[in-house]
Design a protein around this motif. Sequence first.
Motif, PDB file in Angstrom:
ATOM      1  N   VAL A   3      13.511  -2.096  -5.328  1.00  0.00           N
ATOM      2  CA  VAL A   3      12.449  -1.900  -4.352  1.00  0.00           C
ATOM      3  C   VAL A   3      12.735  -2.752  -3.119  1.00  0.00           C
ATOM      4  CG1 VAL A   3       9.983  -2.143  -3.904  1.00  0.00           C
ATOM      5  CG2 VAL A   3      10.778  -1.399  -6.159  1.00  0.00           C
ATOM      6  N   VAL A   4      12.728  -2.123  -1.953  1.00  0.00           N
ATOM      7  CA  VAL A   4      12.964  -2.853  -0.706  1.00  0.00           C
ATOM      8  C   VAL A   4      11.667  -3.545  -0.306  1.00  0.00           C
ATOM      9  CG1 VAL A   4      13.621  -2.661   1.717  1.00  0.00           C
ATOM     10  CG2 VAL A   4      14.705  -1.185   0.010  1.00  0.00           C
ATOM     11  N   PRO A   5      11.685  -4.865  -0.145  1.00  0.00           N
ATOM     12  CA  PRO A   5      10.449  -5.568   0.212  1.00  0.00           C
ATOM     13  C   PRO A   5      10.004  -5.232   1.626  1.00  0.00           C
ATOM     14  CG  PRO A   5      12.317  -7.071   0.309  1.00  0.00           C
ATOM     15  CD  PRO A   5      12.826  -5.787  -0.271  1.00  0.00           C
ATOM     16  N   ALA A   6       8.707  -5.310   1.849  1.00  0.00           N
ATOM     17  CA  ALA A   6       8.165  -5.100   3.186  1.00  0.00           C
ATOM     18  C   ALA A   6       8.649  -6.209   4.109  1.00  0.00           C
ATOM     19  CB  ALA A   6       6.653  -5.069   3.145  1.00  0.00           C
ATOM     20  N   MET A   7       8.939  -5.866   5.358  1.00  0.00           N
ATOM     21  CA  MET A   7       9.332  -6.872   6.332  1.00  0.00           C
ATOM     22  C   MET A   7       8.156  -7.772   6.686  1.00  0.00           C
ATOM     23  SD  MET A   7      11.985  -4.948   8.816  1.00  0.00           S
ATOM     24  CE  MET A   7      12.712  -6.529   9.147  1.00  0.00           C
ATOM     25  N   VAL A   8       6.980  -7.144   6.810  1.00  0.00           N
ATOM     26  CA  VAL A   8       5.758  -7.901   7.056  1.00  0.00           C
ATOM     27  C   VAL A   8       4.618  -7.186   6.341  1.00  0.00           C
ATOM     28  CG1 VAL A   8       5.226  -6.693   9.224  1.00  0.00           C
ATOM     29  CG2 VAL A   8       4.302  -8.980   8.823  1.00  0.00           C
ATOM     30  N   GLN A   9       3.728  -7.969   5.778  1.00  0.00           N
ATOM     31  CA  GLN A   9       2.607  -7.424   5.031  1.00  0.00           C
ATOM     32  C   GLN A   9       1.376  -8.274   5.313  1.00  0.00           C
ATOM     33  OE1 GLN A   9       3.622  -6.770   0.971  1.00  0.00           O
ATOM     34  NE2 GLN A   9       1.537  -6.304   0.314  1.00  0.00           N
TER      35      GLN A   9
END
Length: 263
Positions: A3-9
Amino acid sequence: MAVVPAMVQAENLSAGYRDAPEVFRGVNLSVHPGDCLVVLGISGCGKSTLLRTLADLHQPSSGRVVRSYKPHQMSFIPQHTSLFPWFSLEENVALPLTLQGIQKQPRIAAARQALDSVDLGDFTTRRTSQLSGGQLQRAALARALAGQAKLLLLDEPFSALDAMTRESLQDLLASLIQSRNLGCILVTHSIEEAAIMGTQIGILTPRGLEILREPVDPPQKTTPQVVSRPPRSSALEGRTSPGYFHRCRTIRTRLEELQCPEA
């Protein structure tokens, strides 16, 4: 598959100013590589405050922002470019690398490569006073690219430009997001810009950020999906397609509903 992590959340994010009510509360959002979240809303609803909070330039009153990038990998581009008039274009674009302590030869090479990517390779020695509005915005994008930005935060960057220059820069930005797998959050007042640029389209209100959903194709399919743009293989086709006009109508209708709620 990993799973590619969100750049900003953002998680339940609220923000305001001293001795004033919160301008927005309970905002949740997530931007991954290749995403362009377009944020619309009425004037004064907190769109710029949201960008500044995500950029760690404004302290939230509650909630949190989770970032997966290094500080120098985020670039905040305001409506009026922060280019220094006493620097050449090349020096302006190389500035993030100068601040990082990069040696002169590699930083100049990176600046020239970035300028080439936005079609300003022949303007390296010019001052800002010798550039048009469109060229200044291209230079701001080049500076972000030279600084190895992975996430772009843009606050109405094209609003002061004429229609054709604005569309040209929209196409350039879309191409850069796709080719470099960048994350992007774009604040705008333009419904048309949101329809052509957004992989996600959100409307900011005091109650939070509403991510719009619609049927994929009106009216045959009924499964709601996030409003998204067509493939970017042809900008002209995108701006003249039935899907584009449908997205514009969907955005306009929801904006009107949120601004004029039923009694």
